[in-house]
Write an enzyme that holds these catalytic residues in place. Sequence first.
Site, mmCIF file in Angstrom:
data_model
loop_
_atom_site.group_PDB
_atom_site.id
_atom_site.type_symbol
_atom_site.label_atom_id
_atom_site.label_comp_id
_atom_site.label_asym_id
_atom_site.label_seq_id
_atom_site.Cartn_x
_atom_site.Cartn_y
_atom_site.Cartn_z
ATOM 1 C CB CYS A 27 59.052 35.007 -4.926
ATOM 2 S SG CYS A 27 59.343 35.804 -3.693
ATOM 3 C CB CYS A 30 64.547 35.114 -3.863
ATOM 4 S SG CYS A 30 63.016 35.054 -2.629
ATOM 5 C CG ASP A 519 75.656 33.290 -48.163
ATOM 6 O OD1 ASP A 519 76.056 33.114 -48.892
ATOM 7 O OD2 ASP A 519 76.324 31.588 -47.450
#
Length: 847
Positions: A27, A30, A519
């Site tokens: 989870c 953790c 570019d």
Amino acid sequence: MTADDTPLDVPVAPVGTIDLAVEGMTCASCVARVEKRLNRVPGARATVNLALESAHVELAPAPDGTVPDGAALVAAVQAAGYDATVTARRGSAAAPAPAEAARHAHPGHSAEHPGRTPDAPSTGEHHAGMDPVEHALSGHAMAPGHEMEPDEDTSAPTDARGTDLRRRLRVATVLTVPVLLLSMVPAWQFRGWQWLVAVLALPVATWAAWPFHRAAVRAARHGASTMDTLVSIGIVAATGWSLWALLLGGAGELGMTMTPTLWPAADAGMGSHMPELYFEVAAVVTTFLLAGRYAEHRSRRRAGDALRALLDLGAKDVALLVAGPDGRRAEQRVPVERLRAGDEFAVRPGEKIATDGVVVSGTSAVDTSLLTGEPVPVDVGPGDDVTGATLNTGGHLVVRATKVGDETRLAQIGRLVAAAQTGKAPVQRLADRISAVFVPVVLVLALATLATWLLTGSSVQAAFTAAVAVLIIACPCALGLATPTALLVGTGRGAQLGVLIKGPETLEQTRTVDTVVLDKTGTVTEGRMALVDVLPAAGEDREAVLRLAGAVEGLAEHPIARAVADAAAAVAPAPGTDGVGGDGVAIGSDQVHDFRAEAGHGVSGVVRTAHSGVGLSRRVLVGRPAWLATQGVTPAEDLAERFAAAEADGATAVMVAWDGAARGVLVLRDPVKATSAAAVADLRALGLRPVLLTGDNAGAARAVAREVGIDESDVIAQVLPADKVDVVARLQSEGRRVAMVGDGVNDAAALATADLGLAMGTGTDVAIEAADVTLVRGDLRSAAQAVRLSRRTLRVIKQNLFWAFAYNVAAIPLAALGLLNPMIAGAAMAFSSVLVVTNSLRLRRFA
């Protein structure tokens, strides 16, 4: 230090990185705990990902000058109550001490000579920066002296974990069904039913729920709490209460029946004569949560399918060319990991090219759609570069390996995707911070609920039911999965579409970009010269002008010469249709004699039609009018005007002359890519302002801008490479959020300066490294696709976070008021996690 704090002594640029596979995280709490422990290691800056159960740690010198090693990081994770294994080292982290290097040395290798003997073992770990071997998703690497069993790797999300969850879920389901039916249907409650329910429910609450209990105990051992703490406490409380009621509270009397209520508050003041059993709550909650975890596991496996499929595209073995005792070379089929840079290998038609290399001999067509998305094969021959995992569709090739292992383009793509999925966007850090304090708050709320019900005169049973429901409904697993699962699916889908997102913070940047600087050369245009028009003088034949010019230019090496020669070859009849003469030259073909080239001016040569008589020879000149004048050729006024008009419009023009007179004008341009106009329209549709930036002359820039739909006021021409950065910075100083799309070395600094850099995958490595996003196909439409994908992923993340937050905010008060049966709460909590993951998986359909 919080989970996302950065130590003050860590510089911006790390000197190395270490990746860890972290076992046991379930989870967001953790994640927060592991990240906090790792960040406490001096010189370490960690990002932990729940969806991949991995950690990416950037390393810098600590105050004492040392750089953290893998052992220190593993120890930090273990101190947090989890297990970890190093899966990759790069930079200074890849240089072990001499003694450690000796332990890691592989058989068949020597310190003096890094080459490979013909029977060297398969390792794939020979290159610096990659010891031990990297597994992008779930594989462990081997620690020195440790032999891993086949099923020992439980990092996420692996088949072994899915098998274990499925086995526990099946057993729990079989046992829970009779427990639920006997507990919920009074008519089926035979004499002594409660004792059978206890026997069936205890294995579910202990063995089947063991993953939750183990995670909770691990966290408690380190003085922490996680979402599994809530689950474990809820199951233990329901089971413990039921055992007490059965053994000591009178609920074990034979003949007792029980009528449960869906809404516990309705029974709060009735004062039941004996305590109610909650075995079915413990069993059903466990089963629902296991079902949710298994669904999450399958979803997370599917979420990572794009990356796993990408990494699995490479060849598995290769026909290595090995010199025998007699000096003759023979093919030896070996695993692809045996290849080293410099080795030569054979590629037969229909085989994948084993690794990046250069063709030594043979010609063929190579299907590069894997990397470019283009369906047309590319012709290759000696000296041409080829990329690993592309398909040889034609002839037999001999290739010399130039890059192997994690240096190949395919491995770099996989690493970019994995790194993007391991990082964190700001929205994810918000979820982590909330979840880190959420569990203790819920524990306090559960105790407060229990105390409030008892103090207001409710029965112990009603108070207990409400408290358990609060514990179960509050488990915010959906919150922990909201962001990483969407990132995993979004970046994986991007990789499939040829859009490589280097980091999740890029998703945030695309949201605010309002200007796109493009570019010109190689990005909007093809980046090569092409003949676009032939303007013959009055009375001259257009095809004759092109044919004779192409014959002379065919002997030159200049890009303009190649463009003219290619155009002439495309329209000329195939040589040899009238046969071949005794000298081997095709009758009717153009022969060029006395070829001369004057750099920067033009070329000339005597063109003769083969086997057609001397009288048909003529000296042909191709060059600029000023040079033709020195050769005694003065063009007619109308032809000179057409030449000047072409150059004024930004084109490159040359004149063709023979027999002392100018015969025509050839007009060349860098052609606009066929998709550029559509790409600019897509960018405008996204609310972005396109700006064309080029070092070319203003006329050429304006012509390209008109063709693709860019306003002439948004054209910035004749800009030196160093000044491109200044242009980007000026736009930023005007309050604009700038994205830059480029492909060359001269674009790299501007790509890095822009708020969002997008590099064309057909461009230089320097540009690709400097950018945030790589557009593999070299198609400008991918830029708009990248922006759309990023915005869609962000939208899904926000949807996930909203529902996760809204779910907990709405459900906790209901549980505290006794309006949720713990069994219903468990089902709803599991469903919320599956809902979040399913919502994220919608990104797989992004097109």
